[in-house]
Design an enzyme around this catalytic site. Structure first.
Site, PDB file in Angstrom:
ATOM      1  N   SER A  55       0.819  -1.137   0.118  1.00 41.58           N
ATOM      2  CA  SER A  55      -0.040  -0.021  -0.010  1.00 41.58           C
ATOM      3  C   SER A  55       0.811   1.051   0.058  1.00 41.58           C
ATOM      4  O   SER A  55       1.678   1.445  -0.938  1.00 41.58           O
ATOM      5  CB  SER A  55      -0.797  -0.142   1.197  1.00 41.58           C
ATOM      6  OG  SER A  55      -1.616   0.955   1.202  1.00 41.58           O
TER       7      SER A  55
ATOM      8  N   HIS B  64      -2.577  -1.330  -4.576  1.00 38.32           N
ATOM      9  CA  HIS B  64      -4.355  -1.222  -4.802  1.00 38.32           C
ATOM     10  C   HIS B  64      -4.349   0.415  -4.617  1.00 38.32           C
ATOM     11  O   HIS B  64      -3.985   1.177  -4.335  1.00 38.32           O
ATOM     12  CB  HIS B  64      -4.706  -2.106  -3.643  1.00 38.32           C
ATOM     13  CG  HIS B  64      -4.626  -1.423  -2.268  1.00 38.32           C
ATOM     14  ND1 HIS B  64      -5.301  -0.231  -1.639  1.00 38.32           N
ATOM     15  CD2 HIS B  64      -3.648  -1.642  -1.239  1.00 38.32           C
ATOM     16  CE1 HIS B  64      -4.964  -0.071  -0.492  1.00 38.32           C
ATOM     17  NE2 HIS B  64      -3.952  -0.831  -0.239  1.00 38.32           N
TER      18      HIS B  64
END
Lengths: 244, 68
Positions: A123, A146
């Site tokens: 992330s 993501h």
């Protein structure tokens, strides 16, 4: 747990029952003597657990607080004895703005910097990993790419969505500017379906991260130290004088 | 009990703030460490916050050490 607390209380009340420093050392570190070495010219910044930003996480979370990191980065930049910085990442991600702040600070440091992703750099760990001059990833380490979201929060108004979209653009811009990955490829990985359970995105492992151009090389501590020492040598002025 | 709500868990069940207060940021010989205050007023080191790898080698800053 309670038993531990009781014995702790006893320790506090009765100084004679306090274990000797040697016993304490063995209890805490599992060894009686730790190696002593001269002052290091390389400093270490470890980003472990969650990156904690504006919201204080519950105490059971292992966190790296950005208010602790930022003065440390300034200190590394200011101290003339420190010649290089190594960033160790094993993070699940966390606060986007805090992560971007740390990334920008590492990217703008004048001294050579090298990062190693060990375990995970997920992330918001991705921009932190690429913010250094050179990046390494352990063969078993993973990075999850993501889209940005606020977990569990329903988007109420279109403006919130646009704000998140802009925030995502900032992350994409930072990563593409500081690594060899192309924007199209990064977005493709970010919005890929079928890789993560009930989610979009990609989990990139070791060599794949290098293949996509996200990370420079696969390696561990040895490779990172060799690279950092090389960068430090290259960074030194020709005549050996210290110029700032 | 099931709560159907778009709110996050910690908005409904606020964390007990007293859990946070037992960790303090103190400076020991110029190195900042996180420590818990003990009943007798001394501190027990929990974590060293430093970029200098040598600070982690100092035995007087090892986690668990009690500073009076």
């Amino acid at each position: 747990m309670d038993k531990d607390k009781d014995t702790q209380k006893q320790d506090e009340q009765d100084p004679s029952s306090q274990p000797s420093s040697l016993v304490q050392k063995i209890q805490q570190l599992g060894q009686s003597n730790v190696a002593q070495a001269p002052d290091s010219n390389i400093h270490v910044l470890s980003i472990i657990g969650q990156v904690e930003g504006h919201v204080t996480l519950p105490p059971q979370n292992k966190t790296t607080k950005y208010e602790h990191l930022i003065p440390q980065i300034i200190a590394v930049e200011q101290n003339p004895k420190i010649e290089g910085l190594i960033v160790i990442l094993n993070t699940v991600g966390g606060d986007v703005e805090a992560g971007l702040a740390v990334s920008e600070m590492i990217a703008s440091i004048s001294k050579p910097t090298v990062s190693i992703v060990l375990g995970g750099g997920h992330s918001i760990g991705v921009p932190i990993a690429v913010s250094t001059d050179f990046s390494f990833i352990a063969p078993t380490a993973t990075m999850t790419i993501h889209p940005i979201r606020l977990t569990g929060l329903v988007i109420g108004v279109p403006q919130t969505f646009e704000y998140l979209d802009k925030m995502q653009d900032r992350v994409i811009n930072f990563v593409t500017n500081h690594s060899n990955i192309k924007e199209e490829k990064f977005k493709e990985l970010m919005f890929e379906k079928g890789n993560l359970t009930r989610d979009i995105g990609t989990n990139v492992i070791g060599e794949d991260a290098v293949k996509y151009g996200l990370i420079n090389e696969v390696g561990g501590v040895q490779e990172a130290m060799v690279k950092l020492n090389g960068l430090i040598e290259a960074n030194k002025p020709e005549d050996g004088k210290f110029v700032q | 009990m099931i709560l159907y709500t778009p709110l996050s868990e910690h908005d409904i069940f606020p964390e007990d703030q007293s859990k946070y207060s037992n960790l303090e940021l103190i400076s020991v010989n110029g190195v900042s460490v996180q420590a818990t205050r003990l009943k007798n007023g001394s501190y027990r080191i929990v974590q060293v916050l430093s970029t200098n790898p040598q600070d982690f080698m100092k035995s007087d800053l090892a986690p668990g050490t009690i500073i009076s």
